[in-house]
Design a protein around this motif. Sequence first.
Motif, PDB file in Angstrom:
ATOM      1  N   VAL A 165      -4.557   1.984  -3.394  1.00 48.67           N
ATOM      2  CA  VAL A 165      -3.513   1.097  -3.904  1.00 48.67           C
ATOM      3  C   VAL A 165      -4.174  -0.175  -4.423  1.00 48.67           C
ATOM      4  O   VAL A 165      -4.952  -0.815  -3.705  1.00 48.67           O
ATOM      5  N   PHE A 166      -3.851  -0.530  -5.646  1.00 50.95           N
ATOM      6  CA  PHE A 166      -4.412  -1.710  -6.288  1.00 50.95           C
ATOM      7  C   PHE A 166      -3.285  -2.685  -6.616  1.00 50.95           C
ATOM      8  O   PHE A 166      -2.128  -2.293  -6.778  1.00 50.95           O
ATOM      9  N   VAL A 167      -3.640  -3.955  -6.708  1.00 51.76           N
ATOM     10  CA  VAL A 167      -2.655  -4.974  -7.076  1.00 51.76           C
ATOM     11  C   VAL A 167      -3.218  -5.849  -8.180  1.00 51.76           C
ATOM     12  O   VAL A 167      -4.406  -6.162  -8.201  1.00 51.76           O
ATOM     13  N   GLU A 168      -2.376  -6.186  -9.124  1.00 48.19           N
ATOM     14  CA  GLU A 168      -2.695  -7.192 -10.127  1.00 48.19           C
ATOM     15  C   GLU A 168      -1.515  -8.140 -10.192  1.00 48.19           C
ATOM     16  O   GLU A 168      -0.455  -7.872  -9.606  1.00 48.19           O
ATOM     17  N   TYR A 169      -1.660  -9.254 -10.897  1.00 49.94           N
ATOM     18  CA  TYR A 169      -0.648 -10.297 -10.839  1.00 49.94           C
ATOM     19  C   TYR A 169      -0.240 -10.787 -12.216  1.00 49.94           C
ATOM     20  O   TYR A 169      -1.054 -10.869 -13.135  1.00 49.94           O
ATOM     21  N   GLU A 170       1.029 -11.115 -12.316  1.00 48.44           N
ATOM     22  CA  GLU A 170       1.572 -11.810 -13.475  1.00 48.44           C
ATOM     23  C   GLU A 170       1.852 -13.248 -13.058  1.00 48.44           C
ATOM     24  O   GLU A 170       2.520 -13.481 -12.050  1.00 48.44           O
ATOM     25  N   GLU A 171       1.329 -14.219 -13.809  1.00 52.01           N
ATOM     26  CA  GLU A 171       1.546 -15.619 -13.478  1.00 52.01           C
ATOM     27  C   GLU A 171       2.884 -16.088 -14.046  1.00 52.01           C
ATOM     28  O   GLU A 171       3.211 -15.854 -15.206  1.00 52.01           O
ATOM     29  N   LEU A 172       3.691 -16.730 -13.202  1.00 53.22           N
ATOM     30  CA  LEU A 172       4.996 -17.273 -13.574  1.00 53.22           C
ATOM     31  C   LEU A 172       4.939 -18.785 -13.434  1.00 53.22           C
ATOM     32  O   LEU A 172       4.608 -19.292 -12.349  1.00 53.22           O
ATOM     33  N   GLY A 179       8.321 -33.206 -12.957  1.00 54.50           N
ATOM     34  CA  GLY A 179       7.614 -32.766 -14.150  1.00 54.50           C
ATOM     35  C   GLY A 179       6.277 -32.097 -13.901  1.00 54.50           C
ATOM     36  O   GLY A 179       5.720 -31.472 -14.811  1.00 54.50           O
ATOM     37  N   GLU A 180       5.743 -32.180 -12.686  1.00 56.82           N
ATOM     38  CA  GLU A 180       4.464 -31.531 -12.402  1.00 56.82           C
ATOM     39  C   GLU A 180       4.645 -30.016 -12.434  1.00 56.82           C
ATOM     40  O   GLU A 180       5.618 -29.474 -11.911  1.00 56.82           O
ATOM     41  N   GLY A 181       3.699 -29.336 -13.058  1.00 56.50           N
ATOM     42  CA  GLY A 181       3.800 -27.899 -13.181  1.00 56.50           C
ATOM     43  C   GLY A 181       3.249 -27.148 -11.982  1.00 56.50           C
ATOM     44  O   GLY A 181       2.487 -27.679 -11.188  1.00 56.50           O
ATOM     45  N   PHE A 182       3.673 -25.914 -11.852  1.00 60.49           N
ATOM     46  CA  PHE A 182       3.097 -25.017 -10.845  1.00 60.49           C
ATOM     47  C   PHE A 182       3.120 -23.607 -11.393  1.00 60.49           C
ATOM     48  O   PHE A 182       3.776 -23.312 -12.396  1.00 60.49           O
ATOM     49  N   SER A 183       2.394 -22.725 -10.732  1.00 62.87           N
ATOM     50  CA  SER A 183       2.332 -21.325 -11.138  1.00 62.87           C
ATOM     51  C   SER A 183       2.398 -20.449  -9.901  1.00 62.87           C
ATOM     52  O   SER A 183       1.764 -20.743  -8.878  1.00 62.87           O
ATOM     53  N   LEU A 184       3.173 -19.393  -9.987  1.00 65.09           N
ATOM     54  CA  LEU A 184       3.280 -18.395  -8.931  1.00 65.09           C
ATOM     55  C   LEU A 184       2.776 -17.063  -9.457  1.00 65.09           C
ATOM     56  O   LEU A 184       2.883 -16.782 -10.650  1.00 65.09           O
ATOM     57  N   ARG A 185       2.210 -16.242  -8.562  1.00 63.80           N
ATOM     58  CA  ARG A 185       1.715 -14.935  -8.998  1.00 63.80           C
ATOM     59  C   ARG A 185       2.628 -13.830  -8.482  1.00 63.80           C
ATOM     60  O   ARG A 185       2.873 -13.704  -7.288  1.00 63.80           O
ATOM     61  N   LYS A 186       3.139 -13.036  -9.412  1.00 65.23           N
ATOM     62  CA  LYS A 186       4.012 -11.921  -9.073  1.00 65.23           C
ATOM     63  C   LYS A 186       3.182 -10.651  -9.000  1.00 65.23           C
ATOM     64  O   LYS A 186       2.533 -10.262  -9.974  1.00 65.23           O
ATOM     65  N   PRO A 187       3.168  -9.968  -7.849  1.00 68.59           N
ATOM     66  CA  PRO A 187       2.310  -8.786  -7.696  1.00 68.59           C
ATOM     67  C   PRO A 187       2.882  -7.554  -8.395  1.00 68.59           C
ATOM     68  O   PRO A 187       4.090  -7.345  -8.440  1.00 68.59           O
ATOM     69  N   ILE A 188       1.969  -6.745  -8.924  1.00 66.05           N
ATOM     70  CA  ILE A 188       2.297  -5.454  -9.522  1.00 66.05           C
ATOM     71  C   ILE A 188       1.360  -4.430  -8.888  1.00 66.05           C
ATOM     72  O   ILE A 188       0.130  -4.599  -8.935  1.00 66.05           O
ATOM     73  N   TYR A 189       1.909  -3.382  -8.294  1.00 66.59           N
ATOM     74  CA  TYR A 189       1.110  -2.425  -7.524  1.00 66.59           C
ATOM     75  C   TYR A 189       0.956  -1.112  -8.274  1.00 66.59           C
ATOM     76  O   TYR A 189       1.885  -0.645  -8.941  1.00 66.59           O
ATOM     77  N   ARG A 190      -0.211  -0.524  -8.138  1.00 70.47           N
ATOM     78  CA  ARG A 190      -0.492   0.772  -8.753  1.00 70.47           C
ATOM     79  C   ARG A 190      -1.152   1.678  -7.713  1.00 70.47           C
ATOM     80  O   ARG A 190      -2.105   1.270  -7.043  1.00 70.47           O
ATOM     81  N   VAL A 191      -0.612   2.885  -7.568  1.00 68.61           N
ATOM     82  CA  VAL A 191      -1.167   3.882  -6.650  1.00 68.61           C
ATOM     83  C   VAL A 191      -1.967   4.879  -7.477  1.00 68.61           C
ATOM     84  O   VAL A 191      -1.453   5.480  -8.420  1.00 68.61           O
ATOM     85  N   LYS A 192      -3.236   5.052  -7.133  1.00 70.74           N
ATOM     86  CA  LYS A 192      -4.135   5.928  -7.888  1.00 70.74           C
ATOM     87  C   LYS A 192      -4.845   6.887  -6.938  1.00 70.74           C
ATOM     88  O   LYS A 192      -4.876   6.692  -5.726  1.00 70.74           O
ATOM     89  N   ASN A 193      -5.431   7.922  -7.522  1.00 74.53           N
ATOM     90  CA  ASN A 193      -6.274   8.879  -6.783  1.00 74.53           C
ATOM     91  C   ASN A 193      -5.507   9.566  -5.646  1.00 74.53           C
ATOM     92  O   ASN A 193      -6.017   9.713  -4.531  1.00 74.53           O
ATOM     93  N   LEU A 194      -4.296   9.996  -5.951  1.00 76.07           N
ATOM     94  CA  LEU A 194      -3.494  10.688  -4.937  1.00 76.07           C
ATOM     95  C   LEU A 194      -4.186  11.978  -4.503  1.00 76.07           C
ATOM     96  O   LEU A 194      -4.543  12.810  -5.332  1.00 76.07           O
ATOM     97  N   GLY A 195      -4.365  12.120  -3.198  1.00 75.82           N
ATOM     98  CA  GLY A 195      -5.132  13.244  -2.679  1.00 75.82           C
ATOM     99  C   GLY A 195      -4.331  14.485  -2.355  1.00 75.82           C
ATOM    100  O   GLY A 195      -4.910  15.556  -2.111  1.00 75.82           O
ATOM    101  N   TYR A 196      -2.994  14.393  -2.336  1.00 76.10           N
ATOM    102  CA  TYR A 196      -2.174  15.525  -1.906  1.00 76.10           C
ATOM    103  C   TYR A 196      -0.988  15.755  -2.844  1.00 76.10           C
ATOM    104  O   TYR A 196       0.074  16.192  -2.418  1.00 76.10           O
ATOM    105  N   GLY A 197      -1.183  15.461  -4.101  1.00 78.95           N
ATOM    106  CA  GLY A 197      -0.104  15.661  -5.057  1.00 78.95           C
ATOM    107  C   GLY A 197       0.726  14.414  -5.249  1.00 78.95           C
ATOM    108  O   GLY A 197       0.401  13.326  -4.758  1.00 78.95           O
ATOM    109  N   ALA A 198       1.826  14.575  -5.946  1.00 77.97           N
ATOM    110  CA  ALA A 198       2.645  13.429  -6.332  1.00 77.97           C
ATOM    111  C   ALA A 198       3.466  12.894  -5.160  1.00 77.97           C
ATOM    112  O   ALA A 198       3.832  13.627  -4.238  1.00 77.97           O
TER     113      ALA A 198
END
Length: 470
Positions: A165-172, A179-198
């Motif tokens: 399972v891998f995670v990458e982020y989208e910055e919001l 007026g000071e800015g901030f940024s939050l990271r929204k996670p996006i998950y990807r499941v790869k290399n499934l060993g027993y089918g879907a």
Amino acid sequence: MSLSMFKLFGLVASALVLGASPARGSDTDSTGLAPEPGEELSGGDTTVFDTSPKAFGFPARNLREEHRASFFVGHSFFNENWVVAPASTAGRDGLGPLFNARSCSSCHFKDGRSRPPELGEPMVSMLMRLSVPGHGPHNEPVPDPVYGDQIQGQAIPGIPPEADVFVEYEELCGRFGDGEGFSLRKPIYRVKNLGYGALAKEVMMSPRVAPAMVGLGLLEAVAEQTMRALADQQRRDAQGISGRVNIVWDKSAGKMAPGRYGWKAEQPSVLQQAAAAFVGDIGITSSVMPEENYTARQAVCAKAPSGGHPEVSDKILNDVVIYSRTLAVPARRNWGDPAVLRGKALFAQANCAACHVPKMQTGACAELPELSNQIIRPYPDLLLHDMGEELADHRPVFQAGGRDWRTAPLWGIGLLGKVNGHTCLLHDGRARNLGEAILWHGGEAEAAREKFRAMPKTDREALMAFLQSL
């Protein structure tokens, strides 16, 4: 992200706290705030005074001599790696066949909190929960028919691991009221290399970091009546906060019971939490959880060697449970600092304490009298709350809905960076610091979050100073 969209985010964060107090010997600070006697003693008489990288690893200060041997044996089995059976290492074999970690401390490093993987690396110290629509005979989630209730990314030799399972982020991006800015990271998950089918087409997934271990026995000693009284008080206050007790299946007691542990309060006791982690995360069976952690569709796993039936004895399991129940909470720091006191007041004014309750008392605890009748300051109500769509996993667990999360304890949160080398917060570690954790909260916490977002920078810094003192 537009300001209007940011109203999806909320405040009463898993990184909030209440209750600073002037240092000993001081009656009030310049703001007129008076300290509460003993407010630095987060765990009551169990509290330890340590601010080192080992701050989460000490026994309760009042731990009786007759319990110390179990504590240190439990410490050993919590920290040492389990190995593949058969092995000459008596009592430590039976790893897998599928697993996430070789030891408890692989995720709870230094008895602390785990973190998400780096970009491009698979999950190691956090995991992905799985279920499909429906519920079991006790209203529990229904596991994926092939992969069970969590993805296990490791396996013993000769057995395919389940997946990575891998995670990458989208910055919001957003802005505070000044007026000071901030940024939050929204996670996006990807499941790869499934060993027993879907995976099942309708599978529901929910990521989990491992929380810190301190104070678990004290939370277990809080009476169900106290939890229900807090929920009743919130409803009477009619301020949009309405916590609920999650009612879950207690395998040892053979009945439904209040949930206290896990991000959705899905475990009723330290014993069941420990046994579930042993089998789910390490592949070690016990008398509480005697079934191996693979499904009928993973037939190759049935050929793997076993470490016995069960693989962890009741004695060792009990020692790990005593260790987990009696890990001490560190005392607060700088509780009399003027900025901390001002942050305490701001925390109260923002109504953060409606969920992050500053103080409660434990009931009687016959097995560990050290935990009985303690005034503690953990800052949760142990209840489920709707935290909004942005944090939702849409995966029900017993009576917890897809937007519900248990209010997390905040004691020790100011030492997280020193103990674990990171400040990743919330159930999936998306928040990189306390401020981000506050800004992610919505639902019942939206009004409190917006009060934080509207604060001038000096007030936000005072609130952070307060949280860091916990």
